[in-house]
Structure formats: structure tokens, C-alpha cells
Design an enzyme around this catalytic site. Structure first.
Site, PDB file in Angstrom:
ATOM      1  N   PRO A   3       0.828  -1.205   0.000  1.00 26.78           N
ATOM      2  CA  PRO A   3       0.000   0.000   0.000  1.00 26.78           C
ATOM      3  C   PRO A   3       0.863   1.256   0.000  1.00 26.78           C
ATOM      4  O   PRO A   3       1.841   1.352   0.746  1.00 26.78           O
ATOM      5  CB  PRO A   3      -0.796  -0.127   1.293  1.00 26.78           C
ATOM      6  CG  PRO A   3      -0.819  -1.584   1.577  1.00 26.78           C
ATOM      7  CD  PRO A   3       0.500  -2.108   1.100  1.00 26.78           C
ATOM      8  N   GLU A   4       0.500   2.210  -0.848  1.00 27.24           N
ATOM      9  CA  GLU A   4       1.214   3.481  -0.889  1.00 27.24           C
ATOM     10  C   GLU A   4       0.445   4.521  -0.083  1.00 27.24           C
ATOM     11  O   GLU A   4      -0.584   4.225   0.520  1.00 27.24           O
ATOM     12  CB  GLU A   4       1.459   3.892  -2.341  1.00 27.24           C
ATOM     13  CG  GLU A   4       2.252   2.819  -3.086  1.00 27.24           C
ATOM     14  CD  GLU A   4       2.861   3.269  -4.420  1.00 27.24           C
ATOM     15  OE1 GLU A   4       3.126   4.472  -4.593  1.00 27.24           O
ATOM     16  OE2 GLU A   4       3.084   2.392  -5.274  1.00 27.24           O
ATOM     17  N   LYS A  15       3.442   5.919   4.668  1.00 35.12           N
ATOM     18  CA  LYS A  15       2.886   4.561   4.680  1.00 35.12           C
ATOM     19  C   LYS A  15       2.599   4.060   6.087  1.00 35.12           C
ATOM     20  O   LYS A  15       2.250   2.895   6.266  1.00 35.12           O
ATOM     21  CB  LYS A  15       3.864   3.604   3.985  1.00 35.12           C
ATOM     22  CG  LYS A  15       4.163   3.954   2.523  1.00 35.12           C
ATOM     23  CD  LYS A  15       5.152   2.976   1.920  1.00 35.12           C
ATOM     24  CE  LYS A  15       5.493   3.328   0.482  1.00 35.12           C
ATOM     25  NZ  LYS A  15       6.430   2.360  -0.123  1.00 35.12           N
ATOM     26  N   ARG A  68      13.762  -3.348  -6.765  1.00 35.21           N
ATOM     27  CA  ARG A  68      12.371  -3.025  -7.061  1.00 35.21           C
ATOM     28  C   ARG A  68      12.225  -2.764  -8.550  1.00 35.21           C
ATOM     29  O   ARG A  68      13.117  -2.221  -9.199  1.00 35.21           O
ATOM     30  CB  ARG A  68      11.925  -1.775  -6.279  1.00 35.21           C
ATOM     31  CG  ARG A  68      12.000  -1.919  -4.774  1.00 35.21           C
ATOM     32  CD  ARG A  68      11.051  -2.964  -4.217  1.00 35.21           C
ATOM     33  NE  ARG A  68       9.663  -2.654  -4.521  1.00 35.21           N
ATOM     34  CZ  ARG A  68       8.897  -1.829  -3.792  1.00 35.21           C
ATOM     35  NH1 ARG A  68       9.414  -1.259  -2.701  1.00 35.21           N
ATOM     36  NH2 ARG A  68       7.653  -1.612  -4.107  1.00 35.21           N
TER      37      ARG A  68
END
Length: 336
Positions: A2-3, A52, A326
Site C-alpha cells: 500500500p502506498e 505509509k 524493485r
């Protein structure tokens, strides 16, 4: 993972339906039993997101010492809400947001900014008024019917927060701990600015300074939570594309006006995300395009998850590479 927009929406859900209520706190899984015991029976007095990370404040009475529940969902975490909850609590969030140094019980700052208001995403069925339902909130959101209240915990529920009308179950977080106000302040001090928490000029200046003093590529700096709080893989790729910026550009050679544009665009996209519940990064869509974007991630982004597909602007194939383990998506022509 989740951002930032997702965590702000979760904070709005708590603010709308739990703040001001006495809460029964348990750990059905058992791993948080000691922490739950420290919060059980207290009143939730505040709910705030910074990047976050989620911070829920509890107290026995108005003048009693504060205790905070800090939660970082990480890759696998999610909150399940059920009961008389609203599908889009952003429409119900009351009052202003609290600045990074002004979270109640965490310093002497003052309130700044305003709670984000707006319509819910088209895929969800109701707006505004609470109704009896079940809602999962993580990277994405999903609503289902509620058959009983409170329903028994299912699976590995780390923490259950229960009031007379609503329940929130936490599963799979990276971090879940009870902190003092001083400990919360120490955590927040490690985080970069968040445009919703601190929307003023000082936060923009702080971001620009942090970027332009380092030789690290901007594609890595945007993911560094000490530089700016809340940006993850999706927003990173989309912000860089919207700025037509090569992700390998060192921060210290970035023109100041470009760095300021990045910050202001992040503020814009974050507010769109809180309002819609989606990481919607394409502007100026017509009604049909907007509906498609809300319904499908394939129609929502410029470059994210489009490796090998033609750039929407120039037709060049979008590149996928690994940056600090990433996935990074970008257009080698538009972002040359």
C-alpha cells in the site's frame, strides 16, 4: 505494498467511525496480546497517517497519558472493516489534518491543512453515510456483504478493534506496536514530508533540499521514505514519467524548478488517490476514459506495469529494470 493514499484512506475510516469511541482491543492470533492489553478499553482519540505508516491514539480520559498504536502494513498487511462503516470514509473525515510535529500528544505544532473530501471510486456501491458492510483496505479495496456483527475473527488476525457499531481486523503487518508520544515523535522524525500532513512551503523546501544535496539517482530518492513519505513503486514510475525525467538522473544535478514540480505533482496525485481510492495518474481523461481508468489498472497509468508495451506518447517500448531490487518502468525516449 500500500502506498500513501491507501494509508490516508484507512486513517479516514478510523477517524470517521472509531475516534471518540471506547474500543475493545484483542489479539485473536495471540502475537499482540501484551500490546492489546495496554489499549483495551481505552477511547480512540486520534487517527493519523504519515506516508505509509498509521498512528492510532488512545487515552483513558481527556487529560490522561496518550498511547499510540503504530502500524506499517508492508507487503502483506491489510485492514478489514465491518459493521456500520462507510465505503468511502474520505467523504466523512471531519476536521483538519495534524502536522508532522503537531500530532495530538506528540509535540506543540498546530493544525494545518484540510481533510480530503470527495467521491468514492465507481467500483464501490455507496458514498458517505455508514451502512452495515465489510470492507478490506490495503493496496486495493474490496467490499462484500456482512452476514453478522461482530463476525468471528477469521485467519491470522493480529489485532481486533471493536466498538458497539464497527470492527477493524489487522492482518499481516510488517510493524504493529504500542508507543509513547515521544516514541511516535522519534519515528516521524525519520520520515520525509507528507503533502497531506504538512502541505505548506516548508515541506516542499525540505523535499527539494533533500533531493538536491545527494548524488543518488532520483528514481531511488523518490522511494526513500526519509526523503519523501508515501511514494512506492507505482507513484515513483508515474511521477518520473509525468516529469519526463530519466530515473537515473542524480538528485544533485536536478534543477530546482524540476524538483519543485515533482513535489507539487506528488501532492496532486496523492490527493487524487485519497479522493478516488485509486492510483490514477493520467489527467485530462474524458468521461469514458475516466470510467475505464477507475475500473482497470491497465487504463490507469502511463508506464507502470507496461513493460514491452508501446509508450502512450511516443510508441517506444516501455523498459523494465531492477533498481534496488524493485521494478522500475520508464520510457527511454520520453524520459531520455
Amino acid at each position: 505494498m500500500p502506498e500513501g493514499h491507501s494509508v490516508h484512506r484507512i486513517a479516514n475510516q478510523f477517524e470517521a467511525h472509531f475516534v471518540g469511541e471506547r474500543v475493545a482491543v484483542t489479539s485473536p492470533q495471540g502475537r499482540f496480546a501484551a500490546g492489546a492489553a495496554r489499549l483495551d478499553g481505552l477511547t480512540m482519540t486520534d487517527a493519523q497517517a504519515v506516508g505509509k505508516q498509521l498512528f492510532l491514539e488512545f487515552a483513558e480520559a481527556e487529560d490522561a497519558p496518550r498511547r499510540w498504536l503504530r502500524v506499517h502494513l508492508g507487503i502483506y498487511g491489510a485492514w478489514d472493516f465491518a459493521g456500520d462503516v462507510s465505503v468511502d470514509a474520505s467523504a466523512l473525515a471531519a476536521g483538519g489534518r495534524i502536522g508532522q510535529t503537531g500530532m495530538k500528544g506528540v509535540g506543540d505544532g498546530t493544525q494545518s491543512g484540510a481533510g480530503t473530501q470527495g467521491e468514492n471510486e465507481d467500483s464501490l456501491a455507496s458514498i458517505g453515510a455508514p451502512r452495515r458492510t465489510r470492507l478490506r483496505m490495503a493496496e486495493s479495496e474490496k467490499e462484500t456483504e456482512l452476514s453478522e456483527f461482530p463476525s468471528p475473527p477469521v485467519g491470522q488476525v493480529r489485532v481486533r478493534l471493536l466498538t458497539d457499531t464497527a470492527v477493524a481486523d489487522l492482518r499481516g503487518p510488517t510493524a504493529c506496536e504500542v508507543l509513547t508520544p515521544e516514541e511516535v515523535a522519534a519515528v516521524i522524525a525519520t520520515l520525509g514530508p507528507d503533502p497531506i500532513v504538512d502541505p505548506g512551503q516548508a515541506s516542499e523546501d525540505r523535499f527539494v533540499e533533500a533531493v538536491r544535496k545527494r548524488r543518488t539517482p532520483i528514481g531511488l530518492l523518490l522511494m526513500d521514505q526519509s526523503v519523501v513519505a508515501g511514494i512506492g513503486n507505482v507513484y515513483r514510475a508515474e511521477l518520473l514519467y509525468r516529469a519526463r525525467l530519466n530515473p537515473h538522473t542524480p538528485g544533485n544535478v536536478l534543477p530546482e524548478d524540476v524538483a519543485r514540480t515533482l513535489w507539487r505533482d506528488w501532492e496532486h496525485l496523492l490527493n487524487v488517490g485519497v479522493r478516488t481510492g485509486q492510483m490514477l495518474t493520467m489527467d485530462d481523461l474524458d468521461a469514458e476514459g475516466y470510467a475505464r481508468a477507475l475500473a482497470s489498472r491497465d487504463d490507469r497509468h502511463w508506464v507502470y506495469r507496461r513493460a514491452g508495451l508501446p509508450c502512450r506518447t511516443c510508441g517506444t517500448h516501455i523498459v523494465l529494470e531492477l533498481a534496488a531490487a524493485r521494478k522500475l518502468y520508464w520510457c527511454p525516449v520520453c524520459q531520455a
